[in-house]
Write a protein that holds these residues in place. Structure first.
Motif, short mmCIF file in Angstrom:
data_model
loop_
_atom_site.label_atom_id
_atom_site.label_comp_id
_atom_site.label_asym_id
_atom_site.label_seq_id
_atom_site.Cartn_x
_atom_site.Cartn_y
_atom_site.Cartn_z
N SER A 1 -2.29 -0.09 3.40
CA SER A 1 -2.40 0.79 4.57
C SER A 1 -2.15 0.05 5.88
O SER A 1 -1.36 0.52 6.70
N PRO A 2 -2.80 -1.11 6.11
CA PRO A 2 -2.50 -1.82 7.36
C PRO A 2 -1.03 -2.21 7.50
O PRO A 2 -0.46 -2.13 8.60
N LEU A 3 -0.39 -2.61 6.40
CA LEU A 3 1.02 -2.96 6.46
C LEU A 3 1.87 -1.75 6.85
O LEU A 3 2.78 -1.86 7.67
N ALA B 1 -0.13 -1.01 -12.66
CA ALA B 1 -0.44 0.40 -12.43
C ALA B 1 -1.77 0.56 -11.70
O ALA B 1 -1.88 1.34 -10.75
N ALA B 2 -2.76 -0.20 -12.12
CA ALA B 2 -4.10 -0.10 -11.52
C ALA B 2 -4.15 -0.68 -10.11
O ALA B 2 -4.72 -0.08 -9.20
N ALA B 3 -3.54 -1.84 -9.91
CA ALA B 3 -3.67 -2.55 -8.64
C ALA B 3 -2.69 -2.08 -7.57
O ALA B 3 -3.03 -2.03 -6.39
N VAL B 4 -1.48 -1.75 -7.96
CA VAL B 4 -0.43 -1.45 -6.98
C VAL B 4 -0.25 0.05 -6.77
O VAL B 4 -0.05 0.51 -5.65
N LEU C 1 5.57 6.16 7.48
CA LEU C 1 4.75 4.96 7.34
C LEU C 1 3.39 5.11 8.03
O LEU C 1 2.36 4.69 7.49
N SER C 2 3.40 5.71 9.20
CA SER C 2 2.14 5.91 9.92
C SER C 2 1.21 6.86 9.17
O SER C 2 0.01 6.61 9.05
N MET C 3 1.78 7.95 8.64
CA MET C 3 0.96 8.89 7.86
C MET C 3 0.43 8.24 6.60
O MET C 3 -0.72 8.44 6.22
N ARG C 4 1.26 7.44 5.94
CA ARG C 4 0.82 6.74 4.72
C ARG C 4 -0.33 5.79 5.05
O ARG C 4 -1.35 5.77 4.37
N GLY C 5 -0.17 5.02 6.09
CA GLY C 5 -1.19 4.04 6.45
C GLY C 5 -2.46 4.67 6.98
O GLY C 5 -3.56 4.40 6.49
N LEU C 6 -2.33 5.55 7.95
CA LEU C 6 -3.51 6.17 8.55
C LEU C 6 -4.15 7.18 7.61
O LEU C 6 -5.37 7.29 7.55
N GLY C 7 -3.33 7.91 6.87
CA GLY C 7 -3.85 8.90 5.94
C GLY C 7 -4.75 8.29 4.89
O GLY C 7 -5.83 8.81 4.60
N PRO D 1 -8.53 3.40 -9.10
CA PRO D 1 -9.18 2.17 -9.56
C PRO D 1 -9.67 1.32 -8.38
O PRO D 1 -9.06 1.30 -7.32
N ALA D 2 -10.79 0.63 -8.60
CA ALA D 2 -11.39 -0.18 -7.54
C ALA D 2 -10.42 -1.22 -7.00
O ALA D 2 -10.39 -1.48 -5.79
N GLU D 3 -9.63 -1.81 -7.87
CA GLU D 3 -8.68 -2.83 -7.42
C GLU D 3 -7.64 -2.24 -6.47
O GLU D 3 -7.28 -2.85 -5.47
N PHE D 4 -7.17 -1.03 -6.77
CA PHE D 4 -6.22 -0.37 -5.88
C PHE D 4 -6.87 -0.06 -4.54
O PHE D 4 -6.28 -0.29 -3.48
N ARG D 5 -8.08 0.48 -4.55
CA ARG D 5 -8.78 0.80 -3.29
C ARG D 5 -8.93 -0.46 -2.45
O ARG D 5 -8.71 -0.43 -1.23
N HIS D 6 -9.27 -1.56 -3.09
CA HIS D 6 -9.42 -2.84 -2.38
C HIS D 6 -8.11 -3.22 -1.69
O HIS D 6 -8.09 -3.50 -0.49
N TRP D 7 -7.02 -3.25 -2.45
CA TRP D 7 -5.74 -3.68 -1.90
C TRP D 7 -5.17 -2.67 -0.91
O TRP D 7 -4.50 -3.03 0.05
N ASP D 8 -5.46 -1.39 -1.15
CA ASP D 8 -4.96 -0.38 -0.23
C ASP D 8 -5.60 -0.54 1.14
O ASP D 8 -4.92 -0.48 2.16
#
Length: 147
Positions: free
Chosen positions: A119-121, A30-33, A88-94, A107-114
């Protein structure tokens, strides 16, 4: 590549219906993904629906990429491809644009992975889908060529 990426994302969402893999617990997942508390996780049917939509998106990309396929130039396929590209573009760029604002509470872990992966993916998959979409636009089947 876009189709394979969408299919892999769909398969991963299907796994998440039953398991927090590759993490050890639903709370970590929940926190990371997802970036929420465990109690706020999307329901399993909703996660399964996302998996199904990603599978359909993968099929649309494959269909649109095949010039010999009559469906490739259909309005349904082209509209689906434009929708996938846009979402996908709105999700990534947004998320990249608002990362300092809206994601500040995540959560910090989510921000890191996002910022590092999610977002890049989405931007890459959106761009690849946009490329396929643009190619289908240029080879629309006219009624005269079907005769």
């Amino acid at each position: 590549m876009a189709s394979a990426g969408l299919l892999a994302a769909g398969a991963l969402h299907a796994v998440w219906v039953f398991s927090p893999w590759p993490l050890d617990s639903r709370a970590e997942y929940a926190a990371a993904v997802v970036g929420v508390e465990e109690s706020q996780l999307p329901s399993r049917p909703l996660t399964l629906a996302v998996a199904g939509l990603l599978g359909v998106a993968s099929w649309l990309v494959v269909t649109g990429a095949r010039p010999a396929n009559r469906l490739a130039a259909s309005r349904l396929v082209r509209g689906g491809l434009w929708t996938i590209c846009g979402v996908l573009s709105m999700r990534g760029l947004g998320d990249l644009v608002v990362s300092g604002f809206a994601l500040g509470e995540a959560p910090a872990e989510f921000r890191h992975w996002d910022l590092l992966l999610y977002s890049p993916l989405c931007i890459v998959l959106g761009g690849l889908t946009g490329y396929v979409t643009a190619r289908t636009w240029s080879r629309r089947i006219s009624p005269r060529s079907q005769a």
